[in-house]
Design a protein around this motif. Structure first.
Motif, PDB file in Angstrom:
ATOM      1  N   UNK A  62       0.837  -1.208   0.000  1.00 47.40           N
ATOM      2  CA  UNK A  62       0.000   0.000   0.000  1.00 47.40           C
ATOM      3  C   UNK A  62       0.868   1.253   0.000  1.00 47.40           C
ATOM      4  N   UNK A  63       2.003   1.183   0.673  1.00 49.51           N
ATOM      5  CA  UNK A  63       2.942   2.310   0.664  1.00 49.51           C
ATOM      6  C   UNK A  63       3.438   2.590  -0.749  1.00 49.51           C
ATOM      7  N   UNK A  64       3.742   1.520  -1.477  1.00 49.16           N
ATOM      8  CA  UNK A  64       4.238   1.687  -2.845  1.00 49.16           C
ATOM      9  C   UNK A  64       3.225   2.432  -3.712  1.00 49.16           C
ATOM     10  N   UNK A  65       1.941   2.168  -3.455  1.00 52.68           N
ATOM     11  CA  UNK A  65       0.904   2.838  -4.243  1.00 52.68           C
ATOM     12  C   UNK A  65       0.733   4.302  -3.854  1.00 52.68           C
ATOM     13  N   UNK A  66       1.231   4.662  -2.677  1.00 52.72           N
ATOM     14  CA  UNK A  66       1.036   6.024  -2.172  1.00 52.72           C
ATOM     15  C   UNK A  66       2.311   6.863  -2.207  1.00 52.72           C
ATOM     16  N   UNK A  67       3.331   6.365  -2.855  1.00 55.12           N
ATOM     17  CA  UNK A  67       4.568   7.127  -2.960  1.00 55.12           C
ATOM     18  C   UNK A  67       4.361   8.355  -3.855  1.00 55.12           C
ATOM     19  N   UNK A  68       5.120   9.426  -3.603  1.00 49.73           N
ATOM     20  CA  UNK A  68       5.019  10.611  -4.473  1.00 49.73           C
ATOM     21  C   UNK A  68       5.276  10.244  -5.929  1.00 49.73           C
ATOM     22  N   UNK A  69       4.629  10.980  -6.830  1.00 48.47           N
ATOM     23  CA  UNK A  69       4.775  10.686  -8.258  1.00 48.47           C
ATOM     24  C   UNK A  69       6.232  10.750  -8.694  1.00 48.47           C
ATOM     25  N   UNK A  70       6.924  11.799  -8.260  1.00 48.87           N
ATOM     26  CA  UNK A  70       8.323  11.963  -8.631  1.00 48.87           C
ATOM     27  C   UNK A  70       9.211  11.205  -7.641  1.00 48.87           C
ATOM     28  N   UNK A  71       9.204   9.897  -7.745  1.00 48.65           N
ATOM     29  CA  UNK A  71      10.026   9.093  -6.838  1.00 48.65           C
ATOM     30  C   UNK A  71      10.505   7.829  -7.548  1.00 48.65           C
ATOM     31  N   UNK A  72      11.674   7.371  -7.145  1.00 44.32           N
ATOM     32  CA  UNK A  72      12.197   6.090  -7.603  1.00 44.32           C
ATOM     33  C   UNK A  72      12.326   5.199  -6.380  1.00 44.32           C
ATOM     34  N   UNK A  73      11.649   4.069  -6.418  1.00 43.69           N
ATOM     35  CA  UNK A  73      11.598   3.189  -5.255  1.00 43.69           C
ATOM     36  C   UNK A  73      12.382   1.916  -5.531  1.00 43.69           C
ATOM     37  N   UNK A  74      13.307   1.606  -4.641  1.00 43.16           N
ATOM     38  CA  UNK A  74      14.043   0.341  -4.690  1.00 43.16           C
ATOM     39  C   UNK A  74      13.545  -0.532  -3.542  1.00 43.16           C
ATOM     40  N   UNK A  75      13.373  -1.824  -3.782  1.00 45.08           N
ATOM     41  CA  UNK A  75      12.894  -2.743  -2.738  1.00 45.08           C
ATOM     42  C   UNK A  75      13.878  -3.886  -2.554  1.00 45.08           C
ATOM     43  N   UNK A  76      14.053  -4.264  -1.302  1.00 43.98           N
ATOM     44  CA  UNK A  76      14.855  -5.438  -0.961  1.00 43.98           C
ATOM     45  C   UNK A  76      13.952  -6.386  -0.191  1.00 43.98           C
ATOM     46  N   UNK A  77      13.621  -7.522  -0.796  1.00 40.81           N
ATOM     47  CA  UNK A  77      12.716  -8.484  -0.182  1.00 40.81           C
ATOM     48  C   UNK A  77      13.463  -9.604   0.522  1.00 40.81           C
ATOM     49  N   UNK A  78      14.720  -9.816   0.149  1.00 43.86           N
ATOM     50  CA  UNK A  78      15.554 -10.828   0.799  1.00 43.86           C
ATOM     51  C   UNK A  78      16.764 -10.132   1.412  1.00 43.86           C
ATOM     52  N   UNK A  79      16.664  -9.721   2.673  1.00 42.45           N
ATOM     53  CA  UNK A  79      17.717  -8.899   3.279  1.00 42.45           C
ATOM     54  C   UNK A  79      18.922  -9.686   3.789  1.00 42.45           C
ATOM     55  N   UNK A  80      18.951 -10.987   3.568  1.00 43.95           N
ATOM     56  CA  UNK A  80      20.090 -11.788   4.034  1.00 43.95           C
ATOM     57  C   UNK A  80      21.250 -11.620   3.051  1.00 43.95           C
ATOM     58  N   UNK A  81      21.815 -10.425   3.045  1.00 43.81           N
ATOM     59  CA  UNK A  81      22.878 -10.097   2.101  1.00 43.81           C
ATOM     60  C   UNK A  81      24.068  -9.509   2.854  1.00 43.81           C
ATOM     61  N   UNK A  82      25.223  -9.536   2.187  1.00 42.21           N
ATOM     62  CA  UNK A  82      26.410  -8.877   2.718  1.00 42.21           C
ATOM     63  C   UNK A  82      26.372  -7.406   2.324  1.00 42.21           C
ATOM     64  N   UNK A  83      27.346  -6.649   2.818  1.00 44.16           N
ATOM     65  CA  UNK A  83      27.401  -5.231   2.474  1.00 44.16           C
ATOM     66  C   UNK A  83      27.592  -5.051   0.971  1.00 44.16           C
ATOM     67  N   UNK A  84      28.493  -5.846   0.377  1.00 45.67           N
ATOM     68  CA  UNK A  84      28.737  -5.740  -1.063  1.00 45.67           C
ATOM     69  C   UNK A  84      27.483  -6.112  -1.846  1.00 45.67           C
ATOM     70  N   UNK A  85      26.790  -7.167  -1.411  1.00 45.84           N
ATOM     71  CA  UNK A  85      25.561  -7.578  -2.088  1.00 45.84           C
ATOM     72  C   UNK A  85      24.465  -6.524  -1.951  1.00 45.84           C
TER      73      UNK A  85
END
Length: 335
Positions: A62-85
């Motif tokens: 629901x947040x994604x649908x309500x983001x400002x028009x002028x926005x670029x959204x990046x999502x991380x769904x699997x946070x089990x990553x290293x700093x480089x990843x």
């Protein structure tokens, strides 16, 4: 399976977080408001937490649908990553080209350049991290450093962390205090009230084109009680209730059907506590005897410490084992 029988256009209680069925309770409205305000006015970090099944992922959609028009959204769904990843994932999400053998500095420089370029074009860059309780401490620290990329007016990367209550515990650790201090908005999703459970069920049914009553008042009460107001559990009980009613050709979900459905799909929740209660009731005479024996022993020790040589009648009977009579054998004479 049961859609045609109940005149439903689709299954209303699937556990897949479909925004079409999103129910805006007062709590969810507050959550959206808090999180969105947390990334406005120069803020860099917002936090949304809640128990399993309270609707965090659905809230994220629901947040994604309500983001400002002028926005670029990046999502991380699997946070089990290293700093480089993490840096590579950010580049992937933001459309930044990089070589697979690039180290940390080239990636960081590329991300910084992209953030500044977005800002000059009036584009707000937002990162959503789901299941953030799985982030490693060094990755959390790197997210904090990324929010350091800023102008004199605002942060160029806004980060929204979404996770279970363990995330709050993580952020209380001493070495993450700088990150915790950057969080400008926090919200913890609570379960639905009994009235909201009723509204939630009716809302999802209406989204599946069922407007006339399907659940009895008693069924609403049973589902609210047994689910604890957790939306995911409500879905499980309602879906099972519809399956059982369809199997028995029942057009209404009664309290009896809801109770049986609840026992079938939620029995695993109370197994431990039920076993503990059952075990205590079964062995309470043993527990009581042990407590009584310990109390009598304590009285006996205290009596002895006080120097009172008169016998304590209640303690004298603690040892009820028969006394074994032994014959005295004279000691041999040493010559």
């Amino acid at each position: 399976m049961y859609q045609d029988f109940f005149r439903l256009s689709e299954s209303p209680f699937a556990i897949v977080p479909n925004p079409k069925f999103y129910f805006l309770s007062e709590r969810h409205k507050e959550a959206l408001s808090h999180v969105l305000s947390g990334i406005e006015d120069g803020g860099g970090l917002a936090l949304l937490t809640g128990e399993v099944g309270t609707g965090k992922t659905t809230t994220m959609k629901a947040l994604l649908e309500r983001m400002p028009e002028q926005s670029q959204v990046a999502t991380i769904l699997n946070p089990s990553v290293s700093v480089l990843e993490l840096m590579q994932t950010l580049c992937d999400e933001m459309g930044i080209e990089y070589a697979r053998d690039d180290g940390f500095k080239p990636l960081n420089d590329a991300i910084s350049a992209k953030l500044h370029d977005n800002d000059q074009q009036g584009i707000q860059t937002i990162l959503l991290v789901d299941e953030a309780q799985h982030l490693m401490p060094d990755v959390l620290e790197q997210l904090r450093l990324l929010t350091n990329i800023e102008t004199s007016q605002r942060k160029l990367l806004k980060v929204i962390l979404i996770g279970q209550p363990e995330l709050q515990e993580m952020l209380r650790q001493q070495h993450l205090r700088q990150l915790a201090q950057r969080i400008t908005a926090r919200y913890h999703l609570m379960p639905l009230t009994a009235q909201e459970v009723r509204q939630y069920i009716l809302h999802r049914l209406s989204c599946a084109d069922r407007l006339d009553p399907l659940f009895d008042d008693g069924a609403f009460k049973v589902i609210a009680r047994d689910s604890g107001g957790i939306p995911r559990l409500i879905n499980l009980v309602c879906d099972q209730s519809l399956k059982m009613a369809h199997r028995d050709s029942k057009q209404r979900i009664t309290a009896k059907i809801a109770t049986k459905a609840s026992k079938e799909v939620l029995h695993w929740q109370s197994v431990s506590s039920h076993s503990e209660r059952h075990g205590f009731m079964r062995y309470w005479p043993v527990y009581l005897g042990a407590i009584g024996g310990a109390a009598l022993l304590a009285v006996a020790i205290r009596w002895g410490l006080d120097g009172n040589t008169s016998p304590a009648p209640t303690v004298a009977n603690i040892n009820t084992a028969p006394q074994v009579q032994t014959e005295r054998v004279p000691a041999p004479t040493v010559k």
